[in-house]
Design a protein around this motif. Structure first.
Motif, PDB file in Angstrom:
ATOM      1  N   ALA A  41     184.654  73.814  69.558  1.00 31.75           N
ATOM      2  CA  ALA A  41     184.240  73.056  70.737  1.00 31.75           C
ATOM      3  C   ALA A  41     182.897  72.370  70.515  1.00 31.75           C
ATOM      4  CB  ALA A  41     184.180  73.974  71.959  1.00 31.75           C
ATOM      5  N   VAL A  42     181.964  73.062  69.870  1.00 30.85           N
ATOM      6  CA  VAL A  42     180.642  72.478  69.578  1.00 30.85           C
ATOM      7  C   VAL A  42     180.813  71.294  68.636  1.00 30.85           C
ATOM      8  CG1 VAL A  42     178.447  72.903  68.390  1.00 30.85           C
ATOM      9  CG2 VAL A  42     179.318  74.591  70.008  1.00 30.85           C
ATOM     10  N   ILE A  43     181.617  71.470  67.599  1.00 28.73           N
ATOM     11  CA  ILE A  43     181.849  70.402  66.631  1.00 28.73           C
ATOM     12  C   ILE A  43     182.461  69.183  67.307  1.00 28.73           C
ATOM     13  CG2 ILE A  43     183.228  69.747  64.603  1.00 28.73           C
ATOM     14  CD1 ILE A  43     182.790  72.714  63.655  1.00 28.73           C
ATOM     15  N   ALA A  44     183.453  69.401  68.142  1.00 23.66           N
ATOM     16  CA  ALA A  44     184.112  68.281  68.840  1.00 23.66           C
ATOM     17  C   ALA A  44     183.131  67.552  69.750  1.00 23.66           C
ATOM     18  CB  ALA A  44     185.303  68.801  69.640  1.00 23.66           C
ATOM     19  N   ASP A  45     182.309  68.295  70.471  1.00 18.88           N
ATOM     20  CA  ASP A  45     181.335  67.683  71.380  1.00 18.88           C
ATOM     21  C   ASP A  45     180.326  66.835  70.615  1.00 18.88           C
ATOM     22  OD1 ASP A  45     178.532  67.829  72.811  1.00 18.88           O
ATOM     23  OD2 ASP A  45     180.019  68.138  74.403  1.00 18.88           O
ATOM     24  N   ILE A  46     179.779  67.388  69.551  1.00 25.06           N
ATOM     25  CA  ILE A  46     178.774  66.655  68.779  1.00 25.06           C
ATOM     26  C   ILE A  46     179.401  65.453  68.077  1.00 25.06           C
ATOM     27  CG2 ILE A  46     177.206  66.799  66.798  1.00 25.06           C
ATOM     28  CD1 ILE A  46     176.435  69.588  67.783  1.00 25.06           C
ATOM     29  N   ALA A  47     180.607  65.616  67.556  1.00 26.55           N
ATOM     30  CA  ALA A  47     181.300  64.491  66.907  1.00 26.55           C
ATOM     31  C   ALA A  47     181.429  63.321  67.873  1.00 26.55           C
ATOM     32  CB  ALA A  47     182.671  64.935  66.411  1.00 26.55           C
ATOM     33  N   LYS A  48     181.784  63.628  69.097  1.00 25.14           N
ATOM     34  CA  LYS A  48     181.925  62.576  70.113  1.00 25.14           C
ATOM     35  C   LYS A  48     180.574  61.897  70.380  1.00 25.14           C
ATOM     36  CE  LYS A  48     184.081  61.927  74.599  1.00 25.14           C
ATOM     37  NZ  LYS A  48     184.749  62.599  75.725  1.00 25.14           N
ATOM     38  N   ARG A  49     179.521  62.694  70.472  1.00 29.09           N
ATOM     39  CA  ARG A  49     178.191  62.149  70.762  1.00 29.09           C
ATOM     40  C   ARG A  49     177.684  61.210  69.666  1.00 29.09           C
ATOM     41  NH1 ARG A  49     175.041  65.286  74.641  1.00 29.09           N
ATOM     42  NH2 ARG A  49     176.238  67.064  75.363  1.00 29.09           N
ATOM     43  N   VAL A  50     178.043  61.494  68.406  1.00 32.67           N
ATOM     44  CA  VAL A  50     177.549  60.668  67.300  1.00 32.67           C
ATOM     45  C   VAL A  50     178.622  59.719  66.749  1.00 32.67           C
ATOM     46  CG1 VAL A  50     175.723  62.276  66.636  1.00 32.67           C
ATOM     47  CG2 VAL A  50     177.980  62.472  65.569  1.00 32.67           C
ATOM     48  N   GLU A  51     179.739  59.646  67.470  1.00 39.24           N
ATOM     49  CA  GLU A  51     180.820  58.719  67.154  1.00 39.24           C
ATOM     50  C   GLU A  51     181.387  58.933  65.747  1.00 39.24           C
ATOM     51  OE1 GLU A  51     179.112  54.893  68.044  1.00 39.24           O
ATOM     52  OE2 GLU A  51     179.133  55.288  70.211  1.00 39.24           O
ATOM     53  N   LEU A  52     181.700  60.209  65.452  1.00 39.98           N
ATOM     54  CA  LEU A  52     182.346  60.590  64.200  1.00 39.98           C
ATOM     55  C   LEU A  52     183.586  61.409  64.530  1.00 39.98           C
ATOM     56  CD1 LEU A  52     179.225  61.801  62.162  1.00 39.98           C
ATOM     57  CD2 LEU A  52     180.508  59.677  61.802  1.00 39.98           C
ATOM     58  N   THR A  53     184.423  61.622  63.538  1.00 37.13           N
ATOM     59  CA  THR A  53     185.570  62.508  63.737  1.00 37.13           C
ATOM     60  C   THR A  53     185.114  63.951  63.519  1.00 37.13           C
ATOM     61  OG1 THR A  53     186.258  62.496  61.421  1.00 37.13           O
ATOM     62  CG2 THR A  53     187.136  60.721  62.846  1.00 37.13           C
ATOM     63  N   ASP A  54     185.901  64.881  64.012  1.00 37.04           N
ATOM     64  CA  ASP A  54     185.599  66.293  63.774  1.00 37.04           C
ATOM     65  C   ASP A  54     185.543  66.574  62.272  1.00 37.04           C
ATOM     66  OD1 ASP A  54     185.931  66.325  66.527  1.00 37.04           O
ATOM     67  OD2 ASP A  54     187.278  68.055  66.525  1.00 37.04           O
ATOM     68  N   LEU A  55     186.438  65.979  61.518  1.00 35.85           N
ATOM     69  CA  LEU A  55     186.486  66.198  60.073  1.00 35.85           C
ATOM     70  C   LEU A  55     185.200  65.710  59.401  1.00 35.85           C
ATOM     71  CD1 LEU A  55     187.942  67.143  57.547  1.00 35.85           C
ATOM     72  CD2 LEU A  55     189.070  64.904  57.453  1.00 35.85           C
ATOM     73  N   GLU A  56     184.698  64.563  59.812  1.00 38.95           N
ATOM     74  CA  GLU A  56     183.452  64.058  59.234  1.00 38.95           C
ATOM     75  C   GLU A  56     182.295  65.028  59.510  1.00 38.95           C
ATOM     76  OE1 GLU A  56     183.748  59.234  59.269  1.00 38.95           O
ATOM     77  OE2 GLU A  56     183.845  60.244  61.227  1.00 38.95           O
ATOM     78  N   VAL A  57     182.265  65.597  60.698  1.00 44.63           N
ATOM     79  CA  VAL A  57     181.220  66.573  61.045  1.00 44.63           C
ATOM     80  C   VAL A  57     181.399  67.838  60.211  1.00 44.63           C
ATOM     81  CG1 VAL A  57     180.269  68.011  62.889  1.00 44.63           C
ATOM     82  CG2 VAL A  57     180.872  65.618  63.353  1.00 44.63           C
ATOM     83  N   ARG A  58     182.623  68.298  60.073  1.00 45.84           N
ATOM     84  CA  ARG A  58     182.898  69.495  59.261  1.00 45.84           C
ATOM     85  C   ARG A  58     182.503  69.288  57.797  1.00 45.84           C
ATOM     86  NH1 ARG A  58     185.480  73.431  61.794  1.00 45.84           N
ATOM     87  NH2 ARG A  58     186.491  72.958  63.759  1.00 45.84           N
ATOM     88  N   ASN A  59     182.690  68.084  57.289  1.00 45.82           N
ATOM     89  CA  ASN A  59     182.278  67.786  55.912  1.00 45.82           C
ATOM     90  C   ASN A  59     180.768  67.952  55.745  1.00 45.82           C
ATOM     91  OD1 ASN A  59     184.856  67.265  54.985  1.00 45.82           O
ATOM     92  ND2 ASN A  59     184.710  65.055  55.304  1.00 45.82           N
ATOM     93  N   VAL A  60     180.019  67.523  56.723  1.00 47.06           N
ATOM     94  CA  VAL A  60     178.560  67.688  56.684  1.00 47.06           C
ATOM     95  C   VAL A  60     178.204  69.169  56.780  1.00 47.06           C
ATOM     96  CG1 VAL A  60     176.401  67.214  57.928  1.00 47.06           C
ATOM     97  CG2 VAL A  60     178.067  65.370  57.556  1.00 47.06           C
ATOM     98  N   ILE A  61     178.849  69.881  57.685  1.00 43.07           N
ATOM     99  CA  ILE A  61     178.584  71.315  57.861  1.00 43.07           C
ATOM    100  C   ILE A  61     178.826  72.060  56.551  1.00 43.07           C
ATOM    101  CG2 ILE A  61     179.397  73.413  58.999  1.00 43.07           C
ATOM    102  CD1 ILE A  61     179.958  71.608  61.486  1.00 43.07           C
ATOM    103  N   SER A  62     179.888  71.703  55.844  1.00 42.81           N
ATOM    104  CA  SER A  62     180.235  72.422  54.607  1.00 42.81           C
ATOM    105  C   SER A  62     179.190  72.222  53.514  1.00 42.81           C
ATOM    106  CB  SER A  62     181.613  71.990  54.108  1.00 42.81           C
ATOM    107  OG  SER A  62     181.569  70.678  53.589  1.00 42.81           O
ATOM    108  N   TYR A  63     178.390  71.188  53.616  1.00 44.55           N
ATOM    109  CA  TYR A  63     177.386  70.890  52.598  1.00 44.55           C
ATOM    110  C   TYR A  63     176.126  71.746  52.754  1.00 44.55           C
ATOM    111  CZ  TYR A  63     174.129  68.276  49.695  1.00 44.55           C
ATOM    112  OH  TYR A  63     173.196  67.934  48.758  1.00 44.55           O
ATOM    113  N   TYR A  64     175.769  72.079  53.980  1.00 38.37           N
ATOM    114  CA  TYR A  64     174.496  72.750  54.249  1.00 38.37           C
ATOM    115  C   TYR A  64     174.694  74.253  54.474  1.00 38.37           C
ATOM    116  CZ  TYR A  64     172.446  68.138  54.816  1.00 38.37           C
ATOM    117  OH  TYR A  64     172.014  66.866  54.604  1.00 38.37           O
TER     118      TYR A  64
END
Length: 156
Positions: A41-64
Motif C-alpha cells: 500500500a505504501v509503495i502504491a501510494d508513493i508511486a502515484k505521488r511521483v507518477e511512477l509504476t509500482d514496479l519502478e518504485v520496487r526497482n529503486v527499493i531493491s537497490y538500497y
C-alpha cells in the motif's frame, strides 16, 4: 495511511524538484520511518505521488539496503563485508553479530529489537570494518567494540 504532517511534507517535496521522481528516495525513507516498512500500500501510494509504476518504485527499493519491504527490528544492524571491511575483519564481525544476536542475515529477533543484514558497502571504507545501525555509523570495530554498540542500543 500517512500522518497528515507527512502527507503534507510529501505534497511539498514533489514540487521541490524538476521532476516528481526525484523525490522518490527521500519519500520512501520518510514513509518507512513512519510506517515501519514499505508495504504494498505504501509503495502504491508513493508511486502515484511521483507518477511512477509500482514496479519502478520496487526497482529503486531493491537497490538500497536501507529500504525494506518487510518489518525489520527496532535496531537494524547492517554489517559491511565489502573488500575494505572484509580485509579488516568484516566477515568475522558479521559472524560475531549472528552469534551475539542469535539471528542470521535478513532475520529479526523474536522480540523485534534487532535485525541483522550483511551489506555490500556502506561507504565507510576508510574506517573499516564498519556497521550501520539504523542511520548511525560505527567504525573501526572489533567483536568487543560491537558488543558495546549493541548493548548501548539494547539499553535505549
Amino acid at each position: 495511511m500517512f500522518s497528515e504532517q507527512l502527507s503534507k511534507k510529501f505534497d511539498k517535496m514533489v514540487t521541490n524538484y524538476p521532476t516528481k521522481r526525484s523525490a522518490l528516495v527521500p519519500m520512501l525513507l520518510f514513509a518507512q520511518d513512519e510506517v515501519g516498512h514499505l508495504s504494498d500500500a505504501v509503495i502504491a501510494d508513493i508511486a502515484k505521488r511521483v507518477e511512477l509504476t509500482d514496479l519502478e518504485v520496487r526497482n529503486v527499493i531493491s537497490y538500497y539496503s536501507l529500504l525494506h519491504t518487510k518489518p525489520m527490528g527496532k535496531y537494524h544492524v547492517q554489517v559491511c563485508t565489502n573488500i575494505s571491511c572484509m580485509l579488516r575483519g568484516g566477515e568475522e564481525l558479521l559472524d560475531h553479530c549472528k552469534q551475539k544476536l542469535g539471528i542470521g542475515h535478513k532475520q529479526t529477533q523474536k522480540d523485534g529489537l534487532f535485525s541483522l543484514e550483511e551489506v555490500e558497502c556502506i561507504g565507510a571504507c576508510s574506517w573499516a570494518p564498519a556497521v550501520q545501525v539504523n542511520y548511525d555509523f560505527h567504525e573501526n570495530l572489533t567483536p568487543d567494540k560491537i558488543d558495546v554498540v549493541l548493548e548501548t542500543y539494547r539499553n535505549k
